[in-house]
Design a protein around this motif. Sequence first.
Motif, short mmCIF file in Angstrom:
data_model
loop_
_atom_site.label_atom_id
_atom_site.label_comp_id
_atom_site.label_asym_id
_atom_site.label_seq_id
_atom_site.Cartn_x
_atom_site.Cartn_y
_atom_site.Cartn_z
N VAL A 43 8.08 -35.55 -100.50
CA VAL A 43 8.17 -36.98 -100.85
C VAL A 43 7.17 -37.78 -100.03
O VAL A 43 6.47 -38.64 -100.57
CB VAL A 43 9.62 -37.49 -100.66
N SER A 44 7.06 -37.48 -98.74
CA SER A 44 6.11 -38.21 -97.87
C SER A 44 4.68 -38.12 -98.41
O SER A 44 3.95 -39.10 -98.38
CB SER A 44 6.14 -37.64 -96.45
N LYS A 45 4.32 -36.95 -98.90
CA LYS A 45 2.98 -36.78 -99.45
C LYS A 45 2.79 -37.58 -100.74
O LYS A 45 1.70 -38.07 -101.01
CB LYS A 45 2.71 -35.29 -99.71
N GLN A 46 3.84 -37.71 -101.51
CA GLN A 46 3.76 -38.42 -102.78
C GLN A 46 3.73 -39.93 -102.63
O GLN A 46 3.24 -40.63 -103.52
CB GLN A 46 4.93 -38.03 -103.69
N VAL A 47 4.28 -40.47 -101.53
CA VAL A 47 4.38 -41.92 -101.37
C VAL A 47 3.36 -42.49 -100.40
O VAL A 47 3.49 -43.65 -99.99
CB VAL A 47 5.82 -42.34 -100.95
N ARG A 48 2.36 -41.71 -100.06
CA ARG A 48 1.34 -42.18 -99.10
C ARG A 48 0.74 -43.53 -99.46
O ARG A 48 0.43 -44.32 -98.59
CB ARG A 48 0.21 -41.16 -99.01
N GLY A 49 0.56 -43.80 -100.73
CA GLY A 49 -0.10 -45.03 -101.15
C GLY A 49 0.80 -46.25 -101.18
O GLY A 49 0.33 -47.37 -101.40
N MET A 50 2.09 -46.08 -100.96
CA MET A 50 3.02 -47.21 -100.99
C MET A 50 2.90 -48.05 -99.71
O MET A 50 2.42 -47.57 -98.69
CB MET A 50 4.47 -46.71 -101.07
N TYR A 109 4.22 -49.63 -96.31
CA TYR A 109 4.95 -48.90 -95.28
C TYR A 109 6.47 -49.01 -95.44
O TYR A 109 7.19 -48.02 -95.32
CB TYR A 109 4.52 -49.37 -93.89
N ARG A 110 6.97 -50.20 -95.72
CA ARG A 110 8.42 -50.39 -95.88
C ARG A 110 8.95 -49.54 -97.03
O ARG A 110 9.99 -48.91 -96.92
CB ARG A 110 8.74 -51.86 -96.11
N ASP A 111 8.25 -49.52 -98.16
CA ASP A 111 8.68 -48.73 -99.31
C ASP A 111 8.61 -47.23 -99.01
O ASP A 111 9.47 -46.47 -99.45
CB ASP A 111 7.84 -49.07 -100.54
N ARG A 112 7.58 -46.82 -98.28
CA ARG A 112 7.50 -45.40 -97.86
C ARG A 112 8.68 -45.05 -96.98
O ARG A 112 9.28 -43.98 -97.13
CB ARG A 112 6.20 -45.13 -97.09
N ALA A 113 9.04 -45.94 -96.07
CA ALA A 113 10.17 -45.68 -95.17
C ALA A 113 11.48 -45.59 -95.94
O ALA A 113 12.33 -44.75 -95.62
CB ALA A 113 10.26 -46.77 -94.10
N ILE A 114 11.65 -46.42 -96.94
CA ILE A 114 12.86 -46.35 -97.77
C ILE A 114 12.90 -45.01 -98.49
O ILE A 114 13.94 -44.34 -98.54
CB ILE A 114 12.92 -47.54 -98.75
N ALA A 115 11.77 -44.59 -99.04
CA ALA A 115 11.71 -43.30 -99.75
C ALA A 115 12.01 -42.14 -98.81
O ALA A 115 12.80 -41.24 -99.14
CB ALA A 115 10.34 -43.12 -100.41
N VAL A 116 11.40 -42.14 -97.64
CA VAL A 116 11.61 -41.05 -96.68
C VAL A 116 13.05 -41.06 -96.17
O VAL A 116 13.68 -40.01 -96.07
CB VAL A 116 10.58 -41.14 -95.53
N SER A 117 13.58 -42.24 -95.87
CA SER A 117 14.97 -42.33 -95.41
C SER A 117 15.92 -41.79 -96.47
O SER A 117 16.82 -41.00 -96.17
CB SER A 117 15.33 -43.78 -95.08
N ALA A 118 15.71 -42.19 -97.71
CA ALA A 118 16.57 -41.71 -98.81
C ALA A 118 16.41 -40.20 -99.01
O ALA A 118 17.40 -39.51 -99.31
CB ALA A 118 16.26 -42.46 -100.10
N ALA A 119 15.21 -39.69 -98.82
CA ALA A 119 15.00 -38.24 -98.94
C ALA A 119 15.80 -37.49 -97.87
O ALA A 119 16.41 -36.46 -98.15
CB ALA A 119 13.51 -37.90 -98.86
N TRP A 120 15.78 -38.01 -96.63
CA TRP A 120 16.59 -37.38 -95.58
C TRP A 120 18.07 -37.40 -95.96
O TRP A 120 18.81 -36.47 -95.65
CB TRP A 120 16.41 -38.09 -94.24
N LEU A 121 18.50 -38.45 -96.63
CA LEU A 121 19.93 -38.64 -96.90
C LEU A 121 20.38 -38.14 -98.26
O LEU A 121 21.56 -38.27 -98.60
CB LEU A 121 20.26 -40.14 -96.78
N HIS A 122 19.48 -37.55 -99.06
CA HIS A 122 19.79 -37.28 -100.47
C HIS A 122 21.00 -36.37 -100.69
O HIS A 122 21.62 -36.44 -101.74
CB HIS A 122 18.55 -36.76 -101.21
N ASP A 123 21.35 -35.54 -99.74
CA ASP A 123 22.52 -34.65 -99.90
C ASP A 123 23.68 -35.01 -98.98
O ASP A 123 24.69 -34.31 -98.97
CB ASP A 123 22.13 -33.20 -99.63
#
Length: 183
Positions: free
Chosen positions: A65-72, A74-88
């Motif tokens: 996910v981090s590789k896919q959201v590089r262009g977002m 920073y706040r949106d990247r952090a939301i994506a990465v945080s949600a990825a950590w929490l997805h399960d």
Amino acid sequence: MISDRIARSQIILSGPAIDQTGAGWAIAERSMQVALELASIVHEGQVDKADEPIINHVARVVDAVSKQVRGMEYRDRAIAVSAAWLHDTVEDGDVDIWAIDHVFPAGVGIIVRLLTRNPEDTYAEYISKIAKADASISYYDTARLIKRADLFDNRFRGKLPASMEQRYDRALEVLGRNDWRGR
């Protein structure tokens, strides 16, 4: 062991919400740090069918996910990465989605909620809900991105029974297959 894990995760979730008044990068960094801590606690001692720690799977999903959201932004990247950590965390642990809403910046809970399967839904219904979520809402696109990374890691990580391979292949087709290898 389990009760200790639950107690430690509840300390994080019952604490104060991540301060939203600071600099944007500080909020984003804190969100990702707390998500990593919570995921590590929730998945501590959990292993998959290959006897590999579940947190390794979660980390691979975060990496993809981090590789896919590089262009977002920073706040949106952090939301994506945080949600990825929490997805399960809701499905695999004793984490309440409302606690995630309380602790994390807006968006993280929305994504995790969409990624959490309702026990009343069949797997096909669950995947369909993720696929059909309103594309005009960026959080839903992020949820689809995380779910594709999750499915891809599950599908191509090791030998699976044919029925599971087919299940993941169908889900990837419904969600729009992306090739996560080499990115």
